[in-house]
Design a protein around this motif. Structure first.
Motif, PDB file in Angstrom:
ATOM      1  N   PRO A  65      -3.300  -5.606   8.405  1.00 11.44           N
ATOM      2  CA  PRO A  65      -4.329  -6.602   8.663  1.00 11.44           C
ATOM      3  C   PRO A  65      -3.743  -8.001   8.795  1.00 11.44           C
ATOM      4  O   PRO A  65      -2.731  -8.318   8.182  1.00 11.44           O
ATOM      5  CB  PRO A  65      -5.209  -6.523   7.410  1.00 11.44           C
ATOM      6  N   LEU A 112     -11.002  -2.917  10.098  1.00 11.20           N
ATOM      7  CA  LEU A 112      -9.994  -2.290   9.264  1.00 11.20           C
ATOM      8  C   LEU A 112     -10.368  -0.854   8.917  1.00 11.20           C
ATOM      9  O   LEU A 112      -9.521   0.040   8.903  1.00 11.20           O
ATOM     10  CB  LEU A 112      -9.770  -3.098   7.995  1.00 11.20           C
ATOM     11  N   ALA A 113     -11.649  -0.629   8.649  1.00  9.12           N
ATOM     12  CA  ALA A 113     -12.088   0.730   8.339  1.00  9.12           C
ATOM     13  C   ALA A 113     -11.870   1.639   9.549  1.00  9.12           C
ATOM     14  O   ALA A 113     -11.453   2.793   9.395  1.00  9.12           O
ATOM     15  CB  ALA A 113     -13.558   0.721   7.928  1.00  9.12           C
ATOM     16  N   ARG A 128      -9.327  -4.990  -1.483  1.00 10.42           N
ATOM     17  CA  ARG A 128     -10.699  -5.017  -0.978  1.00 10.42           C
ATOM     18  C   ARG A 128     -10.732  -5.306   0.517  1.00 10.42           C
ATOM     19  O   ARG A 128     -11.655  -4.925   1.219  1.00 10.42           O
ATOM     20  CB  ARG A 128     -11.530  -6.052  -1.729  1.00 10.42           C
ATOM     21  N   ASN A 129      -9.684  -5.985   0.997  1.00  5.64           N
ATOM     22  CA  ASN A 129      -9.605  -6.306   2.415  1.00  5.64           C
ATOM     23  C   ASN A 129      -8.858  -5.244   3.198  1.00  5.64           C
ATOM     24  O   ASN A 129      -8.859  -5.245   4.412  1.00  5.64           O
ATOM     25  CB  ASN A 129      -8.893  -7.650   2.605  1.00  5.64           C
ATOM     26  N   PHE A 130      -8.159  -4.352   2.476  1.00  8.31           N
ATOM     27  CA  PHE A 130      -7.323  -3.377   3.166  1.00  8.31           C
ATOM     28  C   PHE A 130      -7.929  -1.976   3.141  1.00  8.31           C
ATOM     29  O   PHE A 130      -7.719  -1.207   4.055  1.00  8.31           O
ATOM     30  CB  PHE A 130      -5.935  -3.344   2.527  1.00  8.31           C
ATOM     31  N   MET A 131      -8.673  -1.674   2.088  1.00  4.14           N
ATOM     32  CA  MET A 131      -9.191  -0.321   1.970  1.00  4.14           C
ATOM     33  C   MET A 131     -10.707  -0.324   1.843  1.00  4.14           C
ATOM     34  O   MET A 131     -11.246   0.112   0.829  1.00  4.14           O
ATOM     35  CB  MET A 131      -8.570   0.374   0.755  1.00  4.14           C
ATOM     36  N   PRO A 132     -11.415  -0.850   2.836  1.00  6.27           N
ATOM     37  CA  PRO A 132     -12.869  -0.827   2.738  1.00  6.27           C
ATOM     38  C   PRO A 132     -13.311   0.626   2.650  1.00  6.27           C
ATOM     39  O   PRO A 132     -12.698   1.494   3.250  1.00  6.27           O
ATOM     40  CB  PRO A 132     -13.328  -1.472   4.047  1.00  6.27           C
ATOM     41  N   ARG A 134      -8.145   2.400   9.778  1.00  5.08           N
ATOM     42  CA  ARG A 134      -7.686   3.351   8.746  1.00  5.08           C
ATOM     43  C   ARG A 134      -8.128   4.780   9.057  1.00  5.08           C
ATOM     44  O   ARG A 134      -7.392   5.729   8.820  1.00  5.08           O
ATOM     45  CB  ARG A 134      -8.191   2.920   7.382  1.00  5.08           C
ATOM     46  N   PRO A 161      -8.678  -8.170   8.658  1.00  5.50           N
ATOM     47  CA  PRO A 161      -9.104  -7.775   7.325  1.00  5.50           C
ATOM     48  C   PRO A 161     -10.635  -7.698   7.251  1.00  5.50           C
ATOM     49  O   PRO A 161     -11.320  -8.224   8.122  1.00  5.50           O
ATOM     50  CB  PRO A 161      -8.591  -8.904   6.440  1.00  5.50           C
ATOM     51  N   THR A 162     -11.134  -7.054   6.199  1.00  7.80           N
ATOM     52  CA  THR A 162     -12.572  -6.840   6.076  1.00  7.80           C
ATOM     53  C   THR A 162     -13.349  -8.150   5.984  1.00  7.80           C
ATOM     54  O   THR A 162     -14.481  -8.230   6.443  1.00  7.80           O
ATOM     55  CB  THR A 162     -12.848  -5.973   4.835  1.00  7.80           C
ATOM     56  N   ASP A 163     -12.749  -9.172   5.387  1.00  5.79           N
ATOM     57  CA  ASP A 163     -13.439 -10.458   5.300  1.00  5.79           C
ATOM     58  C   ASP A 163     -13.766 -11.017   6.685  1.00  5.79           C
ATOM     59  O   ASP A 163     -14.772 -11.690   6.872  1.00  5.79           O
ATOM     60  CB  ASP A 163     -12.558 -11.498   4.572  1.00  5.79           C
ATOM     61  N   TYR A 201      -2.915  -9.091   2.075  1.00  5.57           N
ATOM     62  CA  TYR A 201      -4.340  -9.009   1.779  1.00  5.57           C
ATOM     63  C   TYR A 201      -4.539  -8.084   0.595  1.00  5.57           C
ATOM     64  O   TYR A 201      -3.804  -7.115   0.426  1.00  5.57           O
ATOM     65  CB  TYR A 201      -5.112  -8.478   2.982  1.00  5.57           C
ATOM     66  N   ALA A 236     -12.809   2.782   0.346  1.00  5.91           N
ATOM     67  CA  ALA A 236     -12.144   3.288  -0.858  1.00  5.91           C
ATOM     68  C   ALA A 236     -12.238   2.268  -1.995  1.00  5.91           C
ATOM     69  O   ALA A 236     -12.518   2.619  -3.131  1.00  5.91           O
ATOM     70  CB  ALA A 236     -10.685   3.614  -0.555  1.00  5.91           C
ATOM     71  N   ARG A 250     -29.350  -5.339   1.553  1.00  5.08           N
ATOM     72  CA  ARG A 250     -29.398  -6.668   0.954  1.00  5.08           C
ATOM     73  C   ARG A 250     -30.329  -7.587   1.760  1.00  5.08           C
ATOM     74  O   ARG A 250     -31.120  -8.338   1.191  1.00  5.08           O
ATOM     75  CB  ARG A 250     -27.967  -7.231   0.978  1.00  5.08           C
ATOM     76  N   VAL A 267     -21.026 -10.648   3.225  1.00  2.00           N
ATOM     77  CA  VAL A 267     -21.991 -10.582   2.135  1.00  2.00           C
ATOM     78  C   VAL A 267     -22.424 -11.992   1.724  1.00  2.00           C
ATOM     79  O   VAL A 267     -23.614 -12.284   1.561  1.00  2.00           O
ATOM     80  CB  VAL A 267     -21.387  -9.843   0.921  1.00  2.00           C
ATOM     81  N   THR A 273     -19.614  -8.560  -3.884  1.00  2.00           N
ATOM     82  CA  THR A 273     -20.857  -7.898  -3.514  1.00  2.00           C
ATOM     83  C   THR A 273     -21.899  -8.069  -4.618  1.00  2.00           C
ATOM     84  O   THR A 273     -23.079  -8.131  -4.338  1.00  2.00           O
ATOM     85  CB  THR A 273     -20.650  -6.394  -3.228  1.00  2.00           C
ATOM     86  N   HIS A 313       0.830  -1.202   0.000  1.00  2.00           N
ATOM     87  CA  HIS A 313       0.000   0.000   0.000  1.00  2.00           C
ATOM     88  C   HIS A 313       0.865   1.254   0.000  1.00  2.00           C
ATOM     89  O   HIS A 313       0.569   2.230  -0.685  1.00  2.00           O
ATOM     90  CB  HIS A 313      -0.933  -0.013   1.215  1.00  2.00           C
TER      91      HIS A 313
END
Lengths: 287, 595
Positions: free
Chosen positions: B82, B61-62, A159-163, B65, B53-55, A156, A165, B478, B453, A172, A82
């Motif tokens: 992450p 993670l958000a 998509r897993n690091f910058m939700p 950040r 991580p987001t998963d 990662y 953005a 959803r 999701v 999805t 990143h």
């Protein structure tokens, strides 16, 4: 929709693509495929194919081991990647539209599988064993080196690091496909992008052996480019992963071609009389 | 990490200068060099936040950040890293290899006495959720000890004092208390809105009110947390979240049912006041382990011994290795003596009788299985470290006594439990609510998917009944769109926290942490990262009777108010605060260390 449905979809779509392309290539080359060459080729590349098969099986079997090992000895390079490339993937996603998402999702799942399997069929039916042998060796190298990288590097994807953005566009919009991707891969295995490296491998081999099937080169080129962009557009890979994938592809093809031509003879075959010069990077991969 | 290596760096630069050839090696010159190395040069302050991580977690993670961007605006170079949940817990809770982490606090810290293991300096070197911050504050220590022994108004006042101290000194910054969002299949029957899926009792309730759409009565749970499919050891720190599944496999002496601690494996518990308090526990009749051995009072005594020291070492020479996960509970028990097969006497540690019943909630383990796990864990026959097998075993297949028994698992993919016929909770005269006494499912299956999701879609497709892990706010539309799928939003008791490793330079300084906390806008995080499915709070006891009024959220954090408004940082104010704390700015970067 379950894993089974996704799987049957992929098989069906890829089969249709195969049939369409075989027809198209036959019309373009104006030659009939010879059953005899299939048998000869299979015999010629048998050992190489076994190696690739074993590697693929091993890949599946040691995936869990690989992940455990990776957390034990691997370096987590997500932050470093990143830091190097910043928000490139987020910027790329700013062009997102439903049509593009649909196209790239299709390419990422169906197009990729087609791109990988079609050359095997195509070259198996060709009367020269070298393209097939080179393809198998290059695939094996891609998987082998990729696997080592996945153990050494933990990363990662964007998509897993910058939700926020970067959106996880594939999952999805098409959540079911995650049943499939999570079966074949881990979300920490992003460096390098094997999607990119294998697709680019196919395109480079198509350029090198384009006399075998002249119509295949433009399809493979468009396909490989689309797959490489798709991995980033969908938020799955970083630009760094894609570039590393291209490097891996160039290396694999160079070694693959050398091995194939060393083993199966270097003299041009009868069908390769219509060689024309090609420029740039591709030229280096022509003999 | 920068300042950690500051001294070697300085030495190195002096050596480099000496080696450059520009300097003549004379005694005077070397003297000068020695003088120079005595002075530490200032180093930019850099920090790293480890998180999921987001998963694995929709918000962590958000959040990290967003915090990192505020820290950067304040001149602190901050990196976010992450990693998988198991790895994050291993690095931050076991190895203390972290500077900051963003994680959710376990639910147990809603009990004031549980704060003892979270914050007392005695646990600063202990593994697991035992003071992972390395927080050492004598005032807090004293309050924690006093609240154990006090009752009524004195205990309340002590706890309030403790919470004010913690809010000011910030071993961790409480970021936000999320609402747990889940998707559930409406047709599955139960009143989802009152079902609490964070505890084993919640799952029992679900099992009792379940209505299957087909012949097979299997409660199907889809989750993004794969750990339960590879490890079912209730003592394994890095594999447990809330203990809901292991709580179905193992029985404690008492469970909290509808807010009341109710005898469970025990038929009766007679608490005897005294100094210290004690209890006479009578177990239910004819209780069997899943492998058909009889469960006796000896198993209970063994469990408490094991939790207190998993080596079961008798002599004082050997170091004890207590179970980190249940340290708070086991430290409340002084001695357990077996009277006969069904009866035992528990002598508690010196604590108030309002505090001690917590000790009865630990899972009871079978002696005939766990006695062999007291040796130092080994890989290929070679002992590694001092940890015992009991703490690292994956415990598959588990032998419990609970209402559900293990059937099979596929690592990383699935787990299946089946209801135990004739479990005491379903016997006549056991006097439990109907939903426990008359279960409606035969089995419970857990399936792992890649992200929230996909979990929601699995429920929407009718292939699962409920998402076992909470999903992100982004999936709410959803869930709303899907037919036959219900949105379940419940307040959670597990806040997101930014944990500081107070053993590290800068973070060891309470004023530095206090200022950092003021660079975080909790309200903004709740509104923007969690889309409003959250509420801000100051301490983990928020919403309980023990929470002091002056810590209530009041349009802002009453103790460490944000420098700025609506997520916009007032950079000048931050710089002023850091300067007052003894720091400086160089080219906009925060630098620390003496000059």
């Amino acid at each position: 929709m379950s894993l089974f449905t996704v799987l049957t979809d992929v098989v069906a779509v890829v089969l249709v693509l195969h049939l369409l392309s075989l027809g198209a290539v036959r019309r373009l080359t104006g030659r009939k495929f010879r059953r005899g060459s299939l048998r000869e080729n299979v015999r010629a590349v048998g050992p190489t194919a076994v190696v690739l098969g074993v590697l693929l099986l091993a890949n599946g079997a040691v995936r869990d081991v690989g992940v455990e090992l990776s957390w034990l000895i691997g370096v987590n390079i997500t932050g470093a990647i990143h830091a190097v490339e910043g928000t490139f993937v987020a910027d790329l996603q700013s062009i997102a539209s439903p049509e593009l998402t649909a196209y790239f999702s299709f390419v990422y799942v169906f197009g990729y599988v087609f791109l990988l399997t079609f050359p095997i069929v195509l070259y198996a039916l060709h009367d020269d064993a070298r393209p097939l042998a080179a393809t198998l060796v290059a695939y094996a190298l891609n998987y082998g080196i990729g696997l080592v990288c996945y153990v050494l590097f933990v990363a990662y994807g964007p998509r897993n690091f910058m939700p926020g953005a970067v959106e996880s566009l594939l999952f999805t919009n098409w959540p079911e496909v995650q049943h499939l991707t999570s079966q074949v891969n881990e979300n920490t295995n992003v460096f390098p992008s094997l999607h990119t490296s294998l697709s680019v491998t196919v395109a480079l081999l198509a350029a090198r052996y384009r006399s075998a099937a002249p119509g295949w080169l433009p399809i493979a080129t468009v396909g490989a480019t689309s797959v490489a962009v798709a991995t980033m557009y969908l938020g799955i890979h970083w630009l760094t992963d894609v570039l590393a994938g291209i490097v891996l592809a160039v290396f694999s093809v160079a070694v693959g071609a050398r091995v194939a031509e060393g083993r199966h003879g270097d003299e041009p075959s009868a069908t390769e009389t219509d060689r024309r010069p090609a420029g740039g990077v591709i030229e280096q991969f022509r003999r | 990490m920068g300042s950690e290596s500051s001294v070697p760096t300085d030495r190195r630069s002096v050596l480099a200068a000496l080696g450059s050839g520009a300097t003549v090696l004379s005694a005077g010159c070397l003297q000068r060099a020695r003088n120079l190395t005595g002075w530490r040069s200032t180093q930019p302050v850099t920090l790293r936040i480890k998180t999921l991580p987001t998963d694995a977690d929709p918000y962590a993670l958000a959040l990290a950040r967003e915090i990192a961007s505020w820290f950067r605006a304040a001149g602190i170079e901050t990196e976010v890293l992450p990693m998988a949940e198991q790895e994050l817990m291993r690095q931050s809770l076991l190895r203390t290899e972290f500077e900051m982490f963003v994680m959710r606090l376990p639910e147990k810290f809603r009990d004031p006495d549980a704060l003892t293991t979270l914050l007392h300096s005695r646990f600063a070197d202990a593994p697991g959720w035992q003071n992972p911050f390395g927080y050492t504050n004598l005032g807090a220590d004293e309050a924690l000890e006093r609240q154990r022994r006090a009752d009524g108004a004195e205990r309340r006042a002590t706890l309030e004092r403790l919470q004010r101290t913690v809010a000011r000194t910030q071993p961790f910054t409480l970021l936000t208390v999320p609402d747990d969002i889940r998707a559930a299949r409406t047709g599955a029957g139960p009143n989802w809105q009152v079902t609490d899926l964070r505890s084993p009792v919640g799952y029992l309730r679900l099992a009792g009110e379940y209505e299957s759409g087909s012949e097979e009565t299997v409660l199907r749970v889809v989750t993004t947390d794969r750990r339960a499919t590879t490890n079912l050891n209730p003592l394994a720190v890095e594999f447990r979240r809330g203990g809901a599944l292991t709580g179905l496999l193992y029985d404690p002496l008492a469970r909290s049912i509808e807010g009341e601690l109710t005898p469970w494996l025990a038929e009766s518990i007679d608490l005897v006041d005294g100094d210290p308090p004690s209890a006479r526990v009578t177990l239910r009749e004819d209780v069997r382990w899943h492998d058909d051995e009889a469960l006796t009072a000896a198993d209970v005594a063994f469990t408490y011994d094991l939790l207190a020291d998993t080596t079961l070492g008798d002599d004082e020479e050997d170091a004890e290795v207590p179970s980190p996960e249940f340290r708070g509970q086991s430290s409340l028990v002084d001695d357990v003596s077996v009277v006969d097969d069904r009866r035992l006497d528990v002598t508690f540690a010196d604590a108030d009788r309002a505090v001690v019943p917590r000790a009865l909630t630990v899972p009871i383990l079978p002696e005939h299985v766990w006695r062999d796990r007291t040796d130092t864990a080994a890989i290929g026959g070679i002992p590694v470290g001092t940890v015992t097998e009991a703490l690292v075993s994956n415990n598959i297949p588990p032998v419990g006594s609970g209402p559900f028994a293990y059937v099979r698992n596929t690592p990383r993919e699935s787990l299946r439990l089946e209801r135990v016929e004739g479990h005491f909770s379903a016997r006549e005269g056991a006097d439990f609510p109907d939903w426990i006494a008359d279960p409606a499912v035969d089995a419970l299956s857990v399936r792992v998917v890649g992200s929230d999701v996909t979990a929601v879609e699995t429920v929407a497709d009718g292939e699962a009944d409920v998402t076992g892990t909470a999903v992100g706010a982004a999936t709410v539309p959803r869930i709303g769109r899907a037919d036959g799928t219900e949105l379940v939003v419940r307040r959670s008791d597990r806040p997101y926290v930014l944990g500081y490793n107070t053993r590290r330079p800068h973070l060891d300084n309470p004023r530095f942490r206090n200022t950092l906390a003021r660079v975080v806008d909790e309200q903004h995080l709740g509104e923007h990262v969690l889309d409003g499915y959250a509420r801000p709070a100051v301490g983990p006891l928020q919403g309980t009777e023990w929470y002091p009024e002056d810590l209530e959220w009041d349009g802002g954090n009453p103790v460490v108010p944000f420098f700025g408004r609506d997520g916009e940082l007032n950079v000048e104010a931050v710089r002023e605060a850091f300067r007052e704390a003894g720091y400086q700015y160089e080219d906009g970067a925060l630098v620390g260390g003496s000059t």
